[in-house]
Design a protein around this motif. Structure first.
Motif, PDB file in Angstrom:
ATOM      1  N   LEU A 220       0.831  -1.198   0.000  1.00  0.00           N
ATOM      2  CA  LEU A 220       0.000   0.000   0.000  1.00  0.00           C
ATOM      3  C   LEU A 220       0.871   1.256   0.000  1.00  0.00           C
ATOM      4  CD1 LEU A 220      -2.218  -1.796   2.458  1.00  0.00           C
ATOM      5  CD2 LEU A 220      -3.201  -0.710   0.430  1.00  0.00           C
ATOM      6  N   PRO A 221       0.550   2.238  -0.858  1.00  0.00           N
ATOM      7  CA  PRO A 221       1.442   3.374  -1.076  1.00  0.00           C
ATOM      8  C   PRO A 221       1.290   4.500  -0.068  1.00  0.00           C
ATOM      9  CG  PRO A 221      -0.446   3.553  -2.530  1.00  0.00           C
ATOM     10  CD  PRO A 221      -0.614   2.243  -1.775  1.00  0.00           C
ATOM     11  N   HIS A 222       2.272   5.387  -0.096  1.00  0.00           N
ATOM     12  CA  HIS A 222       2.271   6.599   0.728  1.00  0.00           C
ATOM     13  C   HIS A 222       1.288   7.619   0.152  1.00  0.00           C
ATOM     14  CE1 HIS A 222       4.573   8.742  -2.394  1.00  0.00           C
ATOM     15  NE2 HIS A 222       5.228   7.606  -2.547  1.00  0.00           N
ATOM     16  N   ALA A 223       1.044   8.693   0.892  1.00  0.00           N
ATOM     17  CA  ALA A 223       0.151   9.750   0.422  1.00  0.00           C
ATOM     18  C   ALA A 223       0.656  10.300  -0.902  1.00  0.00           C
ATOM     19  CB  ALA A 223       0.063  10.870   1.460  1.00  0.00           C
ATOM     20  N   GLY A 224      -0.237  10.390  -1.871  1.00  0.00           N
ATOM     21  CA  GLY A 224       0.125  10.869  -3.196  1.00  0.00           C
ATOM     22  C   GLY A 224       0.778   9.825  -4.068  1.00  0.00           C
ATOM     23  N   GLY A 225       1.097   8.661  -3.510  1.00  0.00           N
ATOM     24  CA  GLY A 225       1.816   7.629  -4.239  1.00  0.00           C
ATOM     25  C   GLY A 225       0.884   6.714  -5.012  1.00  0.00           C
ATOM     26  N   SER A 226       1.470   5.961  -5.928  1.00  0.00           N
ATOM     27  CA  SER A 226       0.700   5.035  -6.754  1.00  0.00           C
ATOM     28  C   SER A 226       1.256   3.628  -6.621  1.00  0.00           C
ATOM     29  CB  SER A 226       0.759   5.461  -8.223  1.00  0.00           C
ATOM     30  OG  SER A 226       2.052   5.213  -8.772  1.00  0.00           O
ATOM     31  N   ALA A 227       0.559   2.699  -7.234  1.00  0.00           N
ATOM     32  CA  ALA A 227       1.031   1.313  -7.254  1.00  0.00           C
ATOM     33  C   ALA A 227       2.382   1.200  -7.946  1.00  0.00           C
ATOM     34  CB  ALA A 227      -0.002   0.424  -7.945  1.00  0.00           C
TER      35      ALA A 227
ATOM     36  N   GLY B  28       9.266 -17.193  -3.108  1.00  0.00           N
ATOM     37  CA  GLY B  28       8.169 -17.519  -2.199  1.00  0.00           C
ATOM     38  C   GLY B  28       7.304 -16.351  -1.825  1.00  0.00           C
ATOM     39  N   LEU B  29       7.688 -15.131  -2.254  1.00  0.00           N
ATOM     40  CA  LEU B  29       6.859 -13.953  -2.008  1.00  0.00           C
ATOM     41  C   LEU B  29       6.360 -13.396  -3.328  1.00  0.00           C
ATOM     42  CD1 LEU B  29       8.743 -11.913   0.763  1.00  0.00           C
ATOM     43  CD2 LEU B  29       7.003 -13.684   1.026  1.00  0.00           C
ATOM     44  N   ASP B  30       5.088 -13.041  -3.363  1.00  0.00           N
ATOM     45  CA  ASP B  30       4.465 -12.451  -4.536  1.00  0.00           C
ATOM     46  C   ASP B  30       3.992 -11.057  -4.136  1.00  0.00           C
ATOM     47  OD1 ASP B  30       3.115 -11.852  -6.834  1.00  0.00           O
ATOM     48  OD2 ASP B  30       1.574 -13.391  -6.620  1.00  0.00           O
ATOM     49  N   PHE B  31       4.732 -10.020  -4.572  1.00  0.00           N
ATOM     50  CA  PHE B  31       4.406  -8.644  -4.202  1.00  0.00           C
ATOM     51  C   PHE B  31       3.298  -8.111  -5.111  1.00  0.00           C
ATOM     52  CE2 PHE B  31       8.725  -9.195  -2.622  1.00  0.00           C
ATOM     53  CZ  PHE B  31       8.624  -8.664  -1.340  1.00  0.00           C
ATOM     54  N   VAL B  32       2.232  -7.618  -4.497  1.00  0.00           N
ATOM     55  CA  VAL B  32       1.057  -7.147  -5.234  1.00  0.00           C
ATOM     56  C   VAL B  32       0.846  -5.664  -4.935  1.00  0.00           C
ATOM     57  CG1 VAL B  32      -1.400  -7.484  -5.665  1.00  0.00           C
ATOM     58  CG2 VAL B  32       0.023  -9.447  -5.012  1.00  0.00           C
ATOM     59  N   PRO B  33       1.228  -4.760  -5.851  1.00  0.00           N
ATOM     60  CA  PRO B  33       0.986  -3.330  -5.635  1.00  0.00           C
ATOM     61  C   PRO B  33      -0.500  -3.009  -5.645  1.00  0.00           C
ATOM     62  CG  PRO B  33       2.624  -3.708  -7.379  1.00  0.00           C
ATOM     63  CD  PRO B  33       1.946  -5.015  -7.111  1.00  0.00           C
ATOM     64  N   VAL B  34      -0.921  -2.173  -4.724  1.00  0.00           N
ATOM     65  CA  VAL B  34      -2.323  -1.754  -4.643  1.00  0.00           C
ATOM     66  C   VAL B  34      -2.437  -0.327  -5.176  1.00  0.00           C
ATOM     67  CG1 VAL B  34      -4.274  -1.300  -3.106  1.00  0.00           C
ATOM     68  CG2 VAL B  34      -2.778  -3.276  -2.690  1.00  0.00           C
TER      69      VAL B  34
ATOM     70  N   SER C 212       4.952   2.669  -7.350  1.00  0.00           N
ATOM     71  CA  SER C 212       6.040   2.687  -6.371  1.00  0.00           C
ATOM     72  C   SER C 212       6.570   1.287  -6.105  1.00  0.00           C
ATOM     73  CB  SER C 212       5.556   3.298  -5.051  1.00  0.00           C
ATOM     74  OG  SER C 212       5.072   4.606  -5.229  1.00  0.00           O
ATOM     75  N   TYR C 213       5.712   0.288  -6.288  1.00  0.00           N
ATOM     76  CA  TYR C 213       6.083  -1.096  -5.992  1.00  0.00           C
ATOM     77  C   TYR C 213       6.137  -1.972  -7.232  1.00  0.00           C
ATOM     78  CZ  TYR C 213       4.693   0.402  -1.288  1.00  0.00           C
ATOM     79  OH  TYR C 213       4.568   1.057  -0.097  1.00  0.00           O
ATOM     80  N   LEU C 214       6.097  -1.353  -8.417  1.00  0.00           N
ATOM     81  CA  LEU C 214       6.089  -2.148  -9.635  1.00  0.00           C
ATOM     82  C   LEU C 214       7.355  -2.991  -9.765  1.00  0.00           C
ATOM     83  CD1 LEU C 214       4.730  -2.983 -12.225  1.00  0.00           C
ATOM     84  CD2 LEU C 214       5.658  -0.933 -13.331  1.00  0.00           C
ATOM     85  N   ALA C 215       8.516  -2.395  -9.450  1.00  0.00           N
ATOM     86  CA  ALA C 215       9.770  -3.153  -9.527  1.00  0.00           C
ATOM     87  C   ALA C 215       9.761  -4.313  -8.542  1.00  0.00           C
ATOM     88  CB  ALA C 215      10.962  -2.237  -9.264  1.00  0.00           C
ATOM     89  N   TRP C 216       9.132  -4.127  -7.380  1.00  0.00           N
ATOM     90  CA  TRP C 216       9.039  -5.215  -6.412  1.00  0.00           C
ATOM     91  C   TRP C 216       8.236  -6.370  -6.995  1.00  0.00           C
ATOM     92  CZ3 TRP C 216       8.241  -3.584  -0.637  1.00  0.00           C
ATOM     93  CH2 TRP C 216       9.087  -2.509  -0.327  1.00  0.00           C
ATOM     94  N   SER C 217       7.136  -6.033  -7.681  1.00  0.00           N
ATOM     95  CA  SER C 217       6.263  -7.087  -8.196  1.00  0.00           C
ATOM     96  C   SER C 217       6.949  -7.897  -9.291  1.00  0.00           C
ATOM     97  CB  SER C 217       4.963  -6.485  -8.734  1.00  0.00           C
ATOM     98  OG  SER C 217       5.169  -5.750  -9.921  1.00  0.00           O
TER      99      SER C 217
END
Length: 258
Positions: free
Chosen positions: A27-34, A48-54, A36-41
């Motif tokens: 979940l992103p910071h104020a003003g942030g978008s998904a 064993g971890l599946d990162f799902v940007p919201v 922010s975590y696209l590279a993580w996904s």
């Protein structure tokens, strides 16, 4: 597969794909978008971890929508995503800054509704519920709001250098900070049955080391804190350490809070 607008880069299907992985909703910071975590996904750094940007309304892939007016609206959306997944699928919630409060409130609502809680709640760069509002800028003029954003860091130079991009960012930032301020003033913290991990930046002037330990009061399970180098947006420079902490939480608490 039709993509859920709340999780536009979710690669798993709703019929049980990815069951072997622990899903981490980010979940992103104020003003942030998904974004922010696209590279993580897309990273395979942590097997064993599946990162799902919201994605929240009003930004990124949902730019044409108005920003959410309340924490309840945001959490309703996150809960709808979780309700579409297999009930026993393991998951974690991770949030940075405002995202941490969204993750906490989502967990609180899951528990209150008798639904499975996350294996662990990992919060980053955020004061615990019930604390004073860290950045009460939503009712300031655009110049003061922009000054506050710049002082925090984390905003790309290309945004700051282009008035048209700023014109899109400031209303979303104002809406998010207003939402967060109203929530922080109204929330009555409750104790969660799942473990909590709190991360903070040693130079964070908003939610530094003196604040993050307070997250221990909202869990009846295990609690751990870790302070990392950097300011409010320390996670951008400490991605490996943050992912390691998330992976540790997923491994330590396998089978917890289901």
């Amino acid at each position: 597969m039709t993509r859920n607008r709340w999780t536009p880069w979710d690669s798993a299907t709703a019929d049980g794909g990815g069951m072997e992985a622990v899903r981490v909703y980010c979940l992103p910071h104020a003003g942030g978008s998904a974004g922010s975590y696209l590279a993580w996904s897309r990273s395979r750094q942590v097997p064993g971890l599946d990162f799902v940007p919201v994605e929240l309304p009003g930004r990124g892939t949902r730019m044409v929508e108005p920003p959410a007016a309340s924490m309840e609206e945001v959490v309703d959306g996150v809960l709808s995503v979780l309700a579409a997944r297999p009930e026993r699928e393991p998951f974690l919630l991770f949030g940075h800054s405002m995202g941490a409060q969204i993750a906490y409130e989502t967990t609180r609502r899951l528990v209150a509704g008798g639904r499975p809680a996350p294996r662990a709640l990992v919060v980053s760069g955020c004061r615990p519920p019930g604390s004073p509002v860290a950045m009460p800028l939503h009712d300031r003029d655009d110049d003061e709001l922009l000054k506050g954003i710049v002082e925090l860091g984390g905003t790309p130079d290309e945004v700051l250098e282009h008035p048209e991009l700023l014109a899109m960012l400031l209303p979303v930032m104002r809406a998010d900070l207003g939402l967060l301020a109203r929530y922080m003033e109204a929330v009555r913290p409750t104790v969660l049955p799942c473990p909590v991990v709190a991360l903070g930046g040693e130079g964070d002037r908003l939610s530094g080391p003196e604040w993050i330990g307070g997250w221990g009061s909202v869990t009846a399970a295990g609690f751990r804190r870790r302070v990392l180098p950097g300011g409010h947006f320390f996670l951008h420079g400490e991605v490996d350490a943050v992912m390691d902490e998330i992976a540790r939480a997923a491994g330590e608490h396998a089978g917890a809070a289901g």
